[in-house]
Design an enzyme around this catalytic site. Structure first.
Site, PDB file in Angstrom:
ATOM      1  N   ASP A   1       0.848  -1.179   0.000  1.00 52.45           N
ATOM      2  CA  ASP A   1       0.000   0.000   0.000  1.00 52.45           C
ATOM      3  C   ASP A   1       0.890   1.238   0.000  1.00 52.45           C
ATOM      4  O   ASP A   1       1.795   1.371   0.846  1.00 52.45           O
ATOM      5  CB  ASP A   1      -0.913   0.016   1.228  1.00 52.45           C
ATOM      6  CG  ASP A   1      -2.046  -0.981   1.113  1.00 52.45           C
ATOM      7  OD1 ASP A   1      -2.231  -1.556   0.016  1.00 52.45           O
ATOM      8  OD2 ASP A   1      -2.753  -1.192   2.115  1.00 52.45           O
TER       9      ASP A   1
ATOM     10  N   GLU B   1     -13.971  -4.237  -2.076  1.00 53.64           N
ATOM     11  CA  GLU B   1     -13.740  -3.974  -0.659  1.00 53.64           C
ATOM     12  C   GLU B   1     -15.085  -4.024   0.040  1.00 53.64           C
ATOM     13  O   GLU B   1     -16.021  -3.318  -0.355  1.00 53.64           O
ATOM     14  CB  GLU B   1     -13.090  -2.602  -0.473  1.00 53.64           C
ATOM     15  CG  GLU B   1     -11.721  -2.504  -1.141  1.00 53.64           C
ATOM     16  CD  GLU B   1     -11.209  -1.082  -1.249  1.00 53.64           C
ATOM     17  OE1 GLU B   1     -11.984  -0.142  -0.945  1.00 53.64           O
ATOM     18  OE2 GLU B   1     -10.040  -0.902  -1.633  1.00 53.64           O
TER      19      GLU B   1
END
Length: 307
Positions: free
Chosen positions: A24, A143
């Protein structure tokens, strides 16, 4: 990785669990959070990527965690730098909104792109991209959170925005629209080390025929083994249990300190220290593979960097 080589690689590895470090990125830094929030700066992404490649990662995922929020993508230069030295599939996600964005990502050296926010806003974009670049190039990132009534709804903007789109229904739809894979993140498990949401991952894996990469919740090698046996998912995207491995952190910190231009990058004391990370029992990629194979989970044996 050249197109024909990449597709041959995919066909050979379909029956093995792919172990995919997820990096990330926020600005120039590798970061890690919990529930996709509370981001901690860890250091230089290129060093982590090189280390994972040398330890035998099957693929890498680069995710710009603020790209959709600010409607831009800052990973292209980083991908270009990484692709020069790493010869495994690279996926880039975050802020991919158009044919031009995908073209630029692939020209920078990515093999695949992951889209979420733009796909929710315009589902036809999935078909457009799949027809233009091939389904194997297009990953749809889903998600999701488990709601109080037990249902799962999709979120966008790195878990920030509620969409009211049922996640399982959305998974079936993105397959019909031409997506080649699904990257499935359980937001309420992500970064906690409390184990994967096996119910969710198993259900979506049964509902679609395309590969599902599970992300969110790994606290140990045992969690990864249990997930694979229970769901048959194609791959697992891992961050905390790899990033927090003490010997790995020490080696990255040392490598960074050798370069004076980068010695201030990241949380220096955190990288050097041995820290208790709650439920997370960190491990290296080789030790993870050994643990998986010892309980009968098929995964790659040879190291990517050595092949």
């Amino acid at each position: 990785m050249a197109g024909s080589t990449f597709h041959q690689w995919v066909n050979e590895k379909m029956d093995q669990l792919r172990i995919i470090p997820r990096l990330d990125i926020k600005g120039p830094n590798l970061v890690k959070g919990i529930h996709l929030e509370g981001l901690r700066v860890l250091g230089e992404p290129a060093d982590f990527a090189q280390h994972y490649y040398e330890q035998g990662a099957d693929e890498l995922i680069y995710q710009d965690v603020v790209a959709s929020l600010y409607e831009r993508n800052g990973l292209f230069e980083l991908i270009a730098k990484t692709a020069r030295n790493l010869f495994i599939p690279l996926t880039v996600g975050g802020g991919i909104r158009s044919v031009d964005d995908v073209t630029r990502a692939l020209q920078s050296g990515a093999d695949k792109v992951a889209i979420n926010t733009a796909a929710i806003r315009d589902p036809d974009l999935i078909s457009t991209l799949a027809k233009r670049f091939g389904s194997s190039t297009i990953i749809v990132a889903i998600e999701t959170l488990k709601e109080s009534d037990g249902s799962y709804l999709a979120y966008t903007d790195n878990g920030r925005e509620h969409t009211r789109v049922p996640a399982i229904e959305w998974a079936r739809k993105v397959e019909r629209l031409g997506a080649g894979e699904i990257l499935l993140t359980s937001i309420d498990r992500e970064g906690t080390g409390k184990g994967f949401d096996v119910e969710l991952i198993g259900e979506i894996s049964r509902q679609v025929d395309i590969p599902v990469i599970a992300h969110g919740g790994a606290g140990s090698a045992d969690d990864v083994a249990s997930l694979s046996k229970a769901t048959g998912c194609s791959g697992v995207a891992l961050a905390s249990i790899l990033h927090y491995h003490a010997r790995f952190e020490t080696s990255v910190a040392s490598r960074q300190d050798q370069d004076g231009s980068r010695h201030r990058e990241g949380n220096r004391e955190f990288l050097r220290g041995r820290h208790t990370m709650g439920n997370i029992r960190a491990c290296s990629l080789p030790s993870l593979r050994d643990s998986l194979r010892s309980v009968g989970v098929r995964c790659r044996t040879s190291l990517s960097g050595a092949s």
